[in-house]
Design a protein around this motif. Structure first.
Motif, PDB file in Angstrom:
ATOM      1  N   ASP A 195     -19.406  19.925 -75.246  1.00 21.91           N
ATOM      2  CA  ASP A 195     -19.955  18.945 -75.063  1.00 21.91           C
ATOM      3  C   ASP A 195     -20.543  18.167 -73.735  1.00 21.91           C
TER       4      ASP A 195
ATOM      5  N   GLU B 143     -21.746   6.204 -72.445  1.00 24.65           N
ATOM      6  CA  GLU B 143     -22.637   5.921 -73.545  1.00 24.65           C
ATOM      7  C   GLU B 143     -21.844   5.369 -74.673  1.00 24.65           C
TER       8      GLU B 143
ATOM      9  N   TRP C 150     -21.726  11.656 -78.236  1.00 22.30           N
ATOM     10  CA  TRP C 150     -21.972  13.052 -78.070  1.00 22.30           C
ATOM     11  C   TRP C 150     -20.622  13.838 -78.150  1.00 22.30           C
ATOM     12  N   HIS C 151     -19.736  13.145 -77.964  1.00 22.13           N
ATOM     13  CA  HIS C 151     -18.289  14.016 -77.713  1.00 22.13           C
ATOM     14  C   HIS C 151     -17.492  13.730 -79.007  1.00 22.13           C
TER      15      HIS C 151
ATOM     16  N   ARG D 198     -24.311  19.225 -74.974  1.00 23.85           N
ATOM     17  CA  ARG D 198     -24.374  17.871 -75.693  1.00 23.85           C
ATOM     18  C   ARG D 198     -24.860  16.484 -74.959  1.00 23.85           C
ATOM     19  N   ARG D 199     -24.108  16.277 -73.814  1.00 26.15           N
ATOM     20  CA  ARG D 199     -24.359  15.021 -73.223  1.00 26.15           C
ATOM     21  C   ARG D 199     -25.706  15.205 -72.537  1.00 26.15           C
TER      22      ARG D 199
ATOM     23  N   GLY E 163     -17.556  15.319 -81.886  1.00 25.81           N
ATOM     24  CA  GLY E 163     -18.111  15.509 -83.139  1.00 25.81           C
ATOM     25  C   GLY E 163     -17.803  16.645 -83.840  1.00 25.81           C
TER      26      GLY E 163
ATOM     27  N   THR F 173     -27.754   4.533 -79.606  1.00 28.48           N
ATOM     28  CA  THR F 173     -26.840   4.905 -78.448  1.00 28.48           C
ATOM     29  C   THR F 173     -27.626   4.188 -77.221  1.00 28.48           C
TER      30      THR F 173
ATOM     31  N   TRP G 133     -28.400  14.821 -75.692  1.00 37.58           N
ATOM     32  CA  TRP G 133     -28.211  13.481 -76.510  1.00 37.58           C
ATOM     33  C   TRP G 133     -29.437  12.581 -76.371  1.00 37.58           C
ATOM     34  N   ARG G 134     -29.953  11.847 -77.215  1.00 35.11           N
ATOM     35  CA  ARG G 134     -30.934  11.077 -77.083  1.00 35.11           C
ATOM     36  C   ARG G 134     -30.110   9.668 -76.833  1.00 35.11           C
ATOM     37  N   ARG G 135     -30.741   8.783 -75.752  1.00 36.84           N
ATOM     38  CA  ARG G 135     -30.378   7.424 -75.381  1.00 36.84           C
ATOM     39  C   ARG G 135     -31.614   6.540 -75.945  1.00 36.84           C
TER      40      ARG G 135
ATOM     41  N   LYS H  95     -26.955   3.824 -73.207  1.00 38.10           N
ATOM     42  CA  LYS H  95     -26.382   4.200 -71.943  1.00 38.10           C
ATOM     43  C   LYS H  95     -26.398   3.173 -70.869  1.00 38.10           C
TER      44      LYS H  95
END
Length: 464
Positions: A45, A268, A287-288, A49-50, A290, A189, A53-55, A191
């Motif tokens: 993560d 986020e 993103w965390h 993943r972080r 999951g 999402t 991840w799309r913001r 940020k």
């Protein structure tokens, strides 16, 4: 739980298998891989993943200077746009005209190489301006003025002298993100960047979700240290401390903690439409927690270990695979003690299952209790397996010596385990009590009037 707590949990799982202990006794270190497997969910993560991840929405209330990495950043007057309204910058130029200069209101015009703008300081900000440019204000002098662009009643832009962004900027973008999530049905999402100021201090702010009135309120707080301690006399004036924006659609806050942003990187926040309830739900750090934090992932990632161990010629590959899977699952179980929860068993469960919220106000104690439990399991397993690992070598702790033949070995071993785990059991009992008190406090706060809630959270921001 902290990373090394998870790692310790993985090592503890490997000690349940005597063949793995025998390998360790012979200097074969493959069993320590279980510690890595127990840390693997967070590793994936936070290391991958972080960043992937799309913001969808970026909220940067005070963009940093590209070289100094602190706020505010200079902005040319010609670069000011409606989207910059309430963002914290500084302008630098020459005073072209002075309209008013008093203790409660100062107005003058600043010109840089790109254009000119009216500068306004009122009430407490007149003193701030005085501290920046001195007692004198005259045509031709060069000034550097921090603040933000705002628009007056006639729709004309002006520069508002300030030492923080206006919270309306943050509230407006969060409200738009909620509406976007509702109207598109997709996760949005956001940020949110923190505000780092010179001197390694941060401007704290809090986001308040008023779901009853479909409003997002943002409270701008004082400067705080990296440890979260407020710096005295650094709060913002009341007339630019509170920002508010309305949403078109209903929403609700799920994560039972106030959203406070200060030191380190900002969070986020995901907003997801719950079609069954017809509301947008908050998803803290989307993103965390999951798929990576699930029993399903633990099973799959552990299966991948089998061909690797076979290729390396490790004979006890099945024991090690099983221990690695248990270590991974221990990570999932330990995280489930907190508030965020995890997607426990995808594809059967598709959303985070709420955490048990044990000991919400005593996280350090809960970490200690879990560490103690894992160390206890390691000691207990080593002790009871010692005769098998080293034939002829007795147990270091053998309770049957005190009870004679009245108690079988199995019962004596279990009694030793209970004794070792007693501190953990007691702390977890306090954790359950703390959970009950915390939930009671939350319910009381929900019943309070909105104004009282705001005052409570303002005190948490730093006090006004």
């Amino acid at each position: 739980m902290r990373g090394w707590t998870h790692y310790l949990s993985g090592l503890a799982m490997s000690t349940f298998f005597t063949p793995l202990l025998e390998d360790l006794a012979r200097g074969i270190l493959w069993p320590v891989i279980t510690g890595f497997y127990a840390y693997l969910p967070d590793f994936i993560d936070f290391k991958f993943r972080r960043f992937l991840w799309r913001r969808d929405v970026l909220v940067d209330p005070a963009p940093q200077d590209s070289e100094l990495r602190v706020s505010p950043r200079r902005i040319l007057i010609s670069k000011l746009r409606p989207e910059n309204r309430w963002q914290f910058y500084y302008i630098e130029g020459v005073v072209k005209a002075v309209t008013t200069h008093s203790e409660e209101l100062t107005e003058f015009v600043v010109e840089d190489d790109s254009g000119e703008i009216r500068v306004v300081a009122k009430y407490e900000d007149c003193q701030r301006l005085k501290e920046i440019i001195g007692d004198e204000l005259s045509v031709g002098m060069r000034v550097r003025v921090p603040g933000y662009m705002d628009v007056d009643a006639e729709g004309n832009p002006y520069w508002n002298v300030a030492d923080a962004p206006h919270p309306n900027y943050i509230a407006g973008l969060v409200a738009k993100a909620i509406d976007l999530a509702y109207e598109t049905g997709k996760r949005v999402t956001v940020k949110i960047y923190n505000i780092r100021m010179p001197g390694d201090v941060y401007r704290r702010f809090l986001i308040h979700y008023d779901s009853s009135n479909k409003k997002i309120r943002v409270l701008m707080g004082p400067l705080v240290s990296t440890g979260g301690l407020p710096v005295e006399n650094t709060g913002v004036p009341y007339y630019r401390a509170l920002g508010e924006a309305s949403t078109k659609h209903p929403f609700k806050k799920v994560y039972p903690r106030p959203t406070i942003i200060d030191a380190f990187s900002g969070p986020e926040i995901g907003f997801v439409k719950n079609s069954e309830e017809g509301v947008v739900e908050e998803e803290f750090i989307p993103w965390h927690r999951g798929f990576t934090h699930s029993f399903t992932a633990g099973f799959i990632f552990s299966i991948f270990l089998i061909p690797i161990l076979l290729f390396l010629g490790y004979g006890n590959y099945l024991y090690l695979t099983l221990a690695a899977m248990l270590g991974y699952w221990m990570h999932v179980i330990e995280d489930q003690m907190g508030m965020m929860g995890s997607v426990l068993l995808p594809p059967i469960t598709k959303k985070r299952v709420p955490g048990l919220m044990i000991g919400p106000r005593m996280p350090a104690a809960m970490n200690f209790a879990t560490n103690w439990a894992m160390i206890s399991l390691i000691v207990w397993n080593l002790n009871r397996s010692l005769p098998s690992i080293s034939p002829g070598f007795p147990k270091i702790i053998d309770l049957t010596k005190f009870t004679g033949s009245l108690v079988p070995d199995v019962v004596a071993d279990l009694a030793l385990l209970v004794i070792l785990l007693t501190p953990t059991i007691l702390i977890y009992v306090f954790g359950v009590i703390d959970r009950a008190k915390f939930i009671k406090l939350l319910k009381e706060q929900i019943r309070e009037k909105e104004l009282e809630e705001l005052i409570d959270e303002m005190e948490e921001v730093g006090g006004f």
